[in-house]
Design a protein around this motif. Structure first.
Motif, PDB file in Angstrom:
ATOM      1  N   ARG A  28       0.868  -1.184   0.000  1.00 58.46           N
ATOM      2  CA  ARG A  28       0.000   0.000   0.000  1.00 58.46           C
ATOM      3  C   ARG A  28       0.901   1.229   0.000  1.00 58.46           C
ATOM      4  NH1 ARG A  28      -5.251   0.907   3.720  1.00 58.46           N
ATOM      5  NH2 ARG A  28      -6.050  -0.417   2.030  1.00 58.46           N
ATOM      6  N   THR A  37      -3.783   7.734   1.671  1.00 60.03           N
ATOM      7  CA  THR A  37      -3.465   6.862   0.538  1.00 60.03           C
ATOM      8  C   THR A  37      -3.154   7.693  -0.705  1.00 60.03           C
ATOM      9  OG1 THR A  37      -5.793   6.700  -0.051  1.00 60.03           O
ATOM     10  CG2 THR A  37      -4.899   5.002   1.388  1.00 60.03           C
ATOM     11  N   ASN A  39      -3.365   7.294  -4.720  1.00 61.94           N
ATOM     12  CA  ASN A  39      -3.992   6.378  -5.680  1.00 61.94           C
ATOM     13  C   ASN A  39      -3.543   6.610  -7.116  1.00 61.94           C
ATOM     14  OD1 ASN A  39      -5.269   8.747  -6.268  1.00 61.94           O
ATOM     15  ND2 ASN A  39      -7.269   8.126  -5.483  1.00 61.94           N
ATOM     16  N   ASP A  55      -4.349   0.849  -6.956  1.00 56.18           N
ATOM     17  CA  ASP A  55      -5.782   1.078  -7.135  1.00 56.18           C
ATOM     18  C   ASP A  55      -6.231   2.298  -6.335  1.00 56.18           C
ATOM     19  OD1 ASP A  55      -6.017   0.319  -4.464  1.00 56.18           O
ATOM     20  OD2 ASP A  55      -6.691  -1.713  -4.930  1.00 56.18           O
ATOM     21  N   GLY A  56      -7.543   2.499  -6.293  1.00 55.45           N
ATOM     22  CA  GLY A  56      -8.075   3.679  -5.627  1.00 55.45           C
ATOM     23  C   GLY A  56      -7.776   3.726  -4.142  1.00 55.45           C
ATOM     24  N   ASN A  57      -7.442   2.567  -3.527  1.00 56.78           N
ATOM     25  CA  ASN A  57      -7.102   2.540  -2.107  1.00 56.78           C
ATOM     26  C   ASN A  57      -5.604   2.620  -1.880  1.00 56.78           C
ATOM     27  OD1 ASN A  57      -9.826   2.185  -1.278  1.00 56.78           O
ATOM     28  ND2 ASN A  57      -9.674   0.022  -1.859  1.00 56.78           N
ATOM     29  N   ASP A  59      -3.508   0.413  -3.044  1.00 51.63           N
ATOM     30  CA  ASP A  59      -2.973  -0.948  -2.951  1.00 51.63           C
ATOM     31  C   ASP A  59      -2.453  -1.428  -4.302  1.00 51.63           C
ATOM     32  OD1 ASP A  59      -3.676  -1.117  -0.258  1.00 51.63           O
ATOM     33  OD2 ASP A  59      -5.699  -1.830  -0.746  1.00 51.63           O
ATOM     34  N   ASN A 935     -11.920  13.644  -1.563  1.00 50.25           N
ATOM     35  CA  ASN A 935     -11.580  12.309  -2.037  1.00 50.25           C
ATOM     36  C   ASN A 935     -12.399  11.262  -1.284  1.00 50.25           C
ATOM     37  OD1 ASN A 935      -9.569  12.687  -4.054  1.00 50.25           O
ATOM     38  ND2 ASN A 935      -8.108  13.261  -2.456  1.00 50.25           N
ATOM     39  N   ILE A 937     -12.316   7.770  -0.886  1.00 45.45           N
ATOM     40  CA  ILE A 937     -11.363   6.703  -1.186  1.00 45.45           C
ATOM     41  C   ILE A 937     -12.062   5.380  -1.468  1.00 45.45           C
ATOM     42  CG2 ILE A 937      -9.446   5.369  -0.245  1.00 45.45           C
ATOM     43  CD1 ILE A 937      -8.671   7.865   1.366  1.00 45.45           C
ATOM     44  N   HIS A 938     -13.087   5.030  -0.694  1.00 50.44           N
ATOM     45  CA  HIS A 938     -13.742   3.730  -0.860  1.00 50.44           C
ATOM     46  C   HIS A 938     -14.527   3.650  -2.167  1.00 50.44           C
ATOM     47  CE1 HIS A 938     -12.468   2.623   3.111  1.00 50.44           C
ATOM     48  NE2 HIS A 938     -13.054   3.689   3.640  1.00 50.44           N
ATOM     49  N   TRP A 939     -14.841   4.796  -2.753  1.00 56.41           N
ATOM     50  CA  TRP A 939     -15.546   4.824  -4.038  1.00 56.41           C
ATOM     51  C   TRP A 939     -14.618   5.145  -5.211  1.00 56.41           C
ATOM     52  CZ3 TRP A 939     -20.749   7.929  -3.121  1.00 56.41           C
ATOM     53  CH2 TRP A 939     -21.544   7.202  -2.241  1.00 56.41           C
ATOM     54  N   ASN A 940     -13.325   5.259  -4.927  1.00 53.67           N
ATOM     55  CA  ASN A 940     -12.356   5.625  -5.973  1.00 53.67           C
ATOM     56  C   ASN A 940     -12.785   6.904  -6.693  1.00 53.67           C
ATOM     57  OD1 ASN A 940     -10.941   3.282  -5.389  1.00 53.67           O
ATOM     58  ND2 ASN A 940     -11.994   2.103  -6.976  1.00 53.67           N
TER      59      ASN A 940
END
Length: 976
Positions: A28, A37, A39, A55-57, A59, A935, A937-940
């Motif tokens: 990450r 994060t 992204n 990715d959006g998180n 990771d 932002n 984050i969980h929805w990118n």
């Protein structure tokens, strides 16, 4: 024995499996400061073409079929690179990236055509990276370019913006080059960069680099005031699907509140390590800014007081058709027709659609340096362009197709630009020819009276009768009532169905004597090559390159002097070399460049450049630079080949073979026709603008002095001498003031630029950037207006003997009759001035952090021209730049749990705008842009809410352009 053999076999097999086992690294990527994060990071395997995107998180998962140790690097725009060595077959990492506190450490390619830190660039360079692009406070990243130090943006419309640096600007700026992925996005026929009409989707912008000032030594013709590079993201390193939706309102006093919508998508897919594809598309729809400037323009193109109610010969800036006046004064003065406002002549809906596709191929296995790119870009839209006139670009199409080969040291690029003007038309001609078209009232009058009078004759006849008191209900001498009577009888009501029918006929007719449509299907072919001998030559980095270009102009005679059966083509080519060497442990860098360019119509031109940069301290926190650069600008396609009647003047291009191709018939009075032995219709040839014309300043002086002297004669005679006789006598007395023009054919203009600069890291969080420049111009391309009488020999001059003779038609009397009766045509010619023109200025900017973690920046730009108008009274420089500009920014991308904001404030002082459309002062202004972003984050996703010019300080970028108000918007970007 069998058991032993079996055991040995499985041990050896297991060893083989271990040697080929997939190494799996999970991780990450976080911001080291606040553990947020990141992204938009890329994880690369050094020495290979393997990479992946977080990715959006934040990771990532990296699977490698090779044995440890394996070196990887994690990169993200705005952060320092993070290098790591994988030593185990399974690892899980938490990568903390340290923020790169200043953009000065970013890598740029434009300054020297080779990668180098902004901090060590030998010339001034401005850069907008991914972070700045994503967080711009403007409605689009392209609008956000105005926040760069020393940058001016002229707004022609909601979808059309023009970039400029260091003065001499226009709405369509031909002195500034804009490259999109290496392709010049200037229109081949219209000549100027089309803003972002065929630029980049904001989801696809990797970076923007801008070199202010002369850059011809590396980039050739027209990189005169500066050059901008917009680079898109590679599908190899930025894979995935992203979409955005943006909506909001625009608001100004003359347009009201109008909605707009902007949507876009980017899809990038790496098929394998050697092949990737990318597709982007966007659509913007809204209502354009209205141009509604009703100030009066005098015969010299200057803005003066006056309106329709108190000025007979009124000519409003954004009113069209009122350029036409009665050809002769029959006792009530020279009066103009009542024209139509711009809003009567255009549909203010504006839109812009863009799409692009590219295929990327790496032909050499395990070689990440060599790439073949095949791409196509397409743009179409409706907008307004302002040049010598106002043009409604309707269904305008431009597309580009490119084949490019890139390797570590070699670049080969070839592309073609094609355009189609679609349903575009000249707004001024739309007004003039709609006004002068035969309508039902004219047909009815002629049918009843058995005549064949034109609408102009009937209108002026009615107006004259009303002024004389011969029209029922109108008092003699009442100019307002007389005009109303003439309009009621013979001006087509702009709200009527008949007006719409006539107007549609006009804008679909390309014959500018009756219509307004312009045709343009011009093309441009371009190829260039560059090779860097970096690994072949040890003592210095040496580059060579070349370019070639062909223009194919096709306007069917509506813009250029081409015809429906014969296009105009011409070629340009250039070659260059650059040598760069470092000394003193790489702290001292010397760069020298030389380019030679040759255009078909002009002599060859050399463009040298020399620069030095030096890191004063061993930590390389303080860099000084000095450079000498040269630039040149070839006359544009219109400078060379235009042949366009604008009503108040004729634009004639100055390529050697162009003027004689232009011909136009003019009507003259019957008396003048007898004088000229040509009847009432006389042909004007473009050569007359050069060889048989007076200077504009001498004609203006002559007219003023004749008016004064005629008044004296009438007064001194006690009223016994008529005004007409007095003017004839005064004209004879003042005829010596008329001076023959002497205009040379056009040559490329040149500039020598001297610059000194300093970049320094004053503390950990504070960086200062300063530059000062001085430019000297030679052969500055100038629009020179001459006055060509429709008859008479200017070279023979006016003599007293001829004026006193009894001969009624000698040359002197012909010339004075032509000037006195207005039977001449102004001709605007493209040439060069011999006057000394220079400009100088400074730019200074500071970037720092305040109140802990708030980004703060402020910059100041000073620009001044050095030109003595007395050196060339008929020449206008068109410097068009405020002397003082201040810009300030404040922001924090993460105030609390992904919530951030940005604030930009821009102030500029007043300045005087000069152009072939109109000259007038632009007022000082202060503009404020504000944006909040969040932002999810969980929805990118990222949400933005903001406004441009939030306090509604309305302004015009140029006199006669749309009045720009406020724009408020909200957007949502989602990454799949």
């Amino acid at each position: 024995m069998k058991i032993k053999l079996t055991t040995i076999f499985f041990v050896l097999f297991s060893i083989g499996l271990y040697a080929q086992h997939t190494v799996v690294v999970k991780g990450r990527v976080l911001d080291k400061r606040d553990k947020a994060t990141i992204n938009m990071a890329t994880v690369k395997v050094l020495g290979t073409s393997l990479n992946t995107i977080v990715d959006g998180n934040g990771d990532f998962v990296l699977e490698l079929k090779q044995s440890p140790p394996i070196k990887i690097t994690i990169q993200a725009i705005g952060y320092k690179d993070y290098n790591y060595v994988i030593t185990a077959k399974e690892e899980e990492l938490t990568v903390l990236l340290e923020e790169d506190i200043t953009s000065l450490d970013a890598i740029v390619l434009s300054a020297s055509r080779t990668p180098e830190r902004v901090f060590e660039s030998p010339v001034s360079v401005e850069r907008m990276g991914l972070t700045a692009i994503e967080n711009t406070t403007s409605p689009s990243f392209y609008d956000g370019l105005e926040n760069m130090k020393g940058v001016d943006v002229s707004t022609g419309g909601l979808t059309f913006k023009s970039i400029n640096t260091r003065g001499f600007a226009a709405i369509g700026n031909t002195r500034f080059v804009q490259l999109v992925d290496g392709m010049d996005n200037s229109s081949p026929g219209l000549n100027f960069p089309l803003g972002n009409l065929i630029g980049l989707n904001e989801l696809d912008v990797q970076s923007v680099e801008l070199l202010p000032g002369a850059s011809s030594a590396l980039y050739g013709a027209n990189a005169f005031n500066g050059i901008m590079f917009m680079t898109s993201k590679s599908p190899f390193t930025h894979e995935g699907t992203s979409v955005y939706g943006k909506t909001g309102v625009t608001n100004s006093e003359n347009t009201g509140v109008n909605e707009f919508v902007d949507v876009g998508i980017r899809v990038a897919k790496k098929i394998n390590d050697r092949f990737a594809i990318k597709f982007t598309s966007s659509l913007l729809k809204g209502t354009d800014w209205f141009a509604s400037d009703s100030r009066n323009i005098n015969k010299d193109g200057k803005v003066i007081d006056g309106n329709r109610s108190n000025t007979l010969n009124y000519n409003g800036i954004n009113i069209y058709g009122d350029e036409f006046t009665n050809p002769t004064d029959v006792g009530f003065g020279f009066a103009s027709r009542t024209g139509y406002a711009e809003q009567d002549l255009i549909n203010s809906d504006t839109d812009s659609f863009r799409a692009s596709f590219s295929a990327h191929f790496k032909p050499i296995k395990n070689n990440d340096d060599t790439e073949v790119i095949l791409s196509s870009k397409f743009g179409t839209g409706n907008t307004i362009y302002q040049g010598a006139s106002r043009y409604a670009l309707r269904n305008f199409i431009m597309h580009q197709h490119k084949l490019e080969i890139q390797s570590k040291h070699l670049m080969i690029r070839s592309y073609v630009t094609l355009e189609n003007a679609g349903d575009s038309y000249d707004i001024r001609f739309a007004g003039v020819n709609t006004l002068r078209a035969e309508n039902s009232a004219v047909k009815a009058y002629n049918q009843v009276n058995g005549t064949s009078l034109s609408v102009d004759e009937l209108w002026f006849g009615t107006y004259g009768n009303a002024m004389a008191g011969n029209v029922s209900g109108v008092s003699g001498g009442d100019i307002v009532a007389a005009r109303a009577a003439a309009d009621a009888s013979f001006r087509t009501d702009p709200n009527s169905a008949e007006f719409r029918a006539i107007f549609n006929s006009v804008i679909n007719n390309s014959d500018l004597t009756q219509g307004a449509k312009f045709v343009d299907s011009s093309k441009l072919w371009h190829s260039d090559i560059n090779y860097n001998f970096k690994e072949l030559i040890d003592f210095a980095e040496v580059q060579i390159g070349a370019s070639a270009r062909r223009y194919d102009l096709n306007s069917e005679g509506t813009i250029f002097t081409d015809t429906k059966t014969e296009n105009i083509t011409y070629d340009e080519f250039g070659i260059y070399t650059q040598l760069q060497r470092k000394f003193l442990e790489d702290r001292l860098k010397l760069t020298g460049s030389l380019r030679f360019d040759k255009a078909q119509n002009f002599n060859g031109n050399f463009s040298p450049r020399a620069s030095v940069s030096y890191n004063v301290d061993s930590e390389r926190n303080h860099n000084i630079r000095a450079s000498f650069q040269t630039g040149f600008r070839n006359p544009t396609t219109q400078d060379q080949y235009i042949g366009l009647y604008l009503g108040n003047t004729i634009l004639i291009g100055s390529a050697n073979d162009n003027p004689q191709r232009y011909n136009r018939e003019f009507s003259v009075s019957s008396q003048a026709g007898q004088f000229a032995a040509g009847g009432t219709s006389i042909n004007f040839n473009g050569l007359q603008g050069y060889t048989n014309s007076f200077t504009r300043s001498s004609v203006e002086l002559f007219a003023d002095e004749v008016e004064k002297r005629a008044t004296e004669i009438v007064v001194n005679s006690g009223g016994t001498t008529s005004v007409s006789d007095a003017k004839q006598q005064a004209a004879a007395e003042k005829s010596g003031l008329l001076t023959q023009s002497n205009v040379d054919y056009i040559e490329p203009e040149q500039v020598k630029s001297y610059e000194f600069g300093y970049r320094g890291r004053l503390s950990k969080n504070t960086v200062l950037d300063f530059s000062a420049y001085y430019n000297q111009y030679k052969n500055f391309i100038a629009l020179i207006t001459t006055v060509a009488p429709l008859y008479g020999d200017v070279s023979a001059g006016v003599t007293l003997a001829e004026l006193q003779s009894s001969d009624p038609i000698n040359n002197s009397k012909l010339l004075l009759n032509a000037i006195s009766e207005g039977e001449y045509t102004p001709t605007t010619l493209y040439s060069n001035t011999d006057a000394d023109v220079a400009s100088y200025g400074i730019n200074i900017g500071i970037e720092t952090k305040i109140i802990g973690n708030y980004d703060f920046g402020v910059n100041y730009a000073y620009a001044k021209q050095d030109f003595n108008q007395a050196d060339d009274p008929d020449f206008e420089t068109g410097f068009n730049t405020p002397e003082h500009k201040v810009k300030m920014s404040l922001g924090n991308k993460d105030i609390y749990k992904g919530l951030g904001f940005g604030l930009n404030v821009r102030w500029q002082d007043k300045f005087y705008w000069q152009s072939s459309f109109v000259d007038a002062q632009i007022n000082a202004r202060t503009l404020v842009d504000l944006q909040f972003m969040y932002n999810i984050i969980h929805w990118n996703s990222k949400i933005k809410v903001g406004g441009a010019n939030i306090f509604g300080n309305e302004y015009e970028s140029a006199p006669g352009s749309g009045t720009v108000g406020s724009q408020f918007y909200g957007s949502w970007t989602y990454n799949f």
